[in-house]
Structure formats: structure tokens, C-alpha cells
Design a protein around this motif. Structure first.
Motif, PDB file in Angstrom:
ATOM      1  N   HIS A 169     -17.885  -2.900 -34.347  1.00 42.96           N
ATOM      2  CA  HIS A 169     -17.414  -2.662 -35.705  1.00 42.96           C
ATOM      3  C   HIS A 169     -16.915  -1.225 -35.903  1.00 42.96           C
ATOM      4  O   HIS A 169     -16.836  -0.742 -37.028  1.00 42.96           O
ATOM      5  CB  HIS A 169     -18.521  -2.984 -36.721  1.00 42.96           C
ATOM      6  N   TYR A 219     -14.140   1.747 -36.054  1.00 40.49           N
ATOM      7  CA  TYR A 219     -12.784   1.787 -36.592  1.00 40.49           C
ATOM      8  C   TYR A 219     -12.136   3.096 -36.180  1.00 40.49           C
ATOM      9  O   TYR A 219     -12.788   4.036 -35.742  1.00 40.49           O
ATOM     10  CB  TYR A 219     -12.781   1.653 -38.123  1.00 40.49           C
ATOM     11  N   TYR A 227      -9.815  -1.547 -38.074  1.00 37.76           N
ATOM     12  CA  TYR A 227     -10.730  -2.204 -37.156  1.00 37.76           C
ATOM     13  C   TYR A 227      -9.933  -3.016 -36.135  1.00 37.76           C
ATOM     14  O   TYR A 227      -8.741  -3.264 -36.323  1.00 37.76           O
ATOM     15  CB  TYR A 227     -11.657  -3.158 -37.914  1.00 37.76           C
TER      16      TYR A 227
END
Length: 141
Positions: free
Chosen positions: A75, A77, A86
Motif C-alpha cells: 500500500h 504510494y 498507488y
């Protein structure tokens, strides 16, 4: 829900999106959403009450019709100014949806492209995020 977003303030408002990829013939292909002469990614303004992750999911569903998403690379980014991006994969096919609020289709078409094509034709400011996603996938092999 009324948005505070506008073209004139886009560069200073917080936004979030996804680089979506699909494995086709054993090769990861990034999704390009064509609009205004270049490839875009599903992304948009963070609405009041949403966080950046929720926004990325919502925009991907709204703009590309993709809701079954796998965050197999985590997860994390990358950030480009106020845009958080993302990386995720899907097995779904994209569908360009009509934006009822704006009264238009935000993109002309969707295409599973290759990395070299999307890097040439993406909006310039998205290039660092595209390169980040490609590198993340290449380093996971």
C-alpha cells in the motif's frame, strides 16, 4: 456530494489515484485512460471525509469501472506534489463511465498499453509515477 475541485485549483488540491496493471500474456500492462491528447490514470480530488486511499479506490471505480483490485506490491504510494499515486493489479476490463456531476465522459477510451507507450504519451507530470510503478514491478520479479 459537491466537490471543491476545479481546473484552476487542481495543482494545489490534494488528489489520489492508481496506476492499474493487468497481466496479459505474462507481461504487466499499465492502464492508460486517453483524454486531451495523452494518457491519464484514474485519479481525482480527495473529497471531505475521504482519505487518499479511499479516493484512489473511488476514482478507479468511477473513471475506469474497476473495483476488484489487488495491492500485491503493498500500500505504498509515490507523491507528485499534492497527488498521491498507488500501484495495484486487476483482472477486470476497464469501462469508461459517464460523469453525471460534470455531464461528460472524462476520458475517450481505456487501453492496456505497454510501459514504453504510456511513458511517451502520459501527461508529463505523471511520468515520475509511471516510472516508479514500472520499477516496483520489475524489482519484484
Amino acid at each position: 456530494m459537491t466537490s471543491n475541485w476545479s481546473w484552476s485549483t487542481a495543482h494545489v488540491t490534494t488528489g489520489s489515484g492508481l496506476i492499474v496493471v493487468k497481466k496479459i500474456d505474462e507481461i504487466w500492462k499499465p492502464l492508460g485512460l486517453w483524454a486531451y491528447g495523452g494518457f491519464d490514470i484514474p485519479k481525482g480530488h480527495v473529497e471531505p471525509g475521504d482519505d487518499i486511499f479511499e479516493t484512489a479506490l473511488r476514482e478507479t471505480s468511477e473513471e475506469a469501472g474497476i473495483s476488484k483490485i489487488n495491492f500485491q506490491w503493498g500500500h505504498e504510494y509515490t507523491r507528485i506534489d499534492n497527488l498521491f499515486v498507488y500501484l495495484a493489479s486487476t483482472e477486470q476490463e476497464p469501462k469508461i463511465n459517464f460523469n453525471k456531476e460534470e455531464g461528460l465522459y472524462e476520458h475517450e477510451y481505456a487501453k492496456w498499453t505497454d510501459w514504453s507507450e504510456i511513458k511517451v504519451y502520459c501527461y508529463d507530470y505523471l511520468l515520475p509515477a509511471i516510472k516508479w510503478a514500472e520499477e516496483k514491478i520489475c524489482n519484484s520479479k
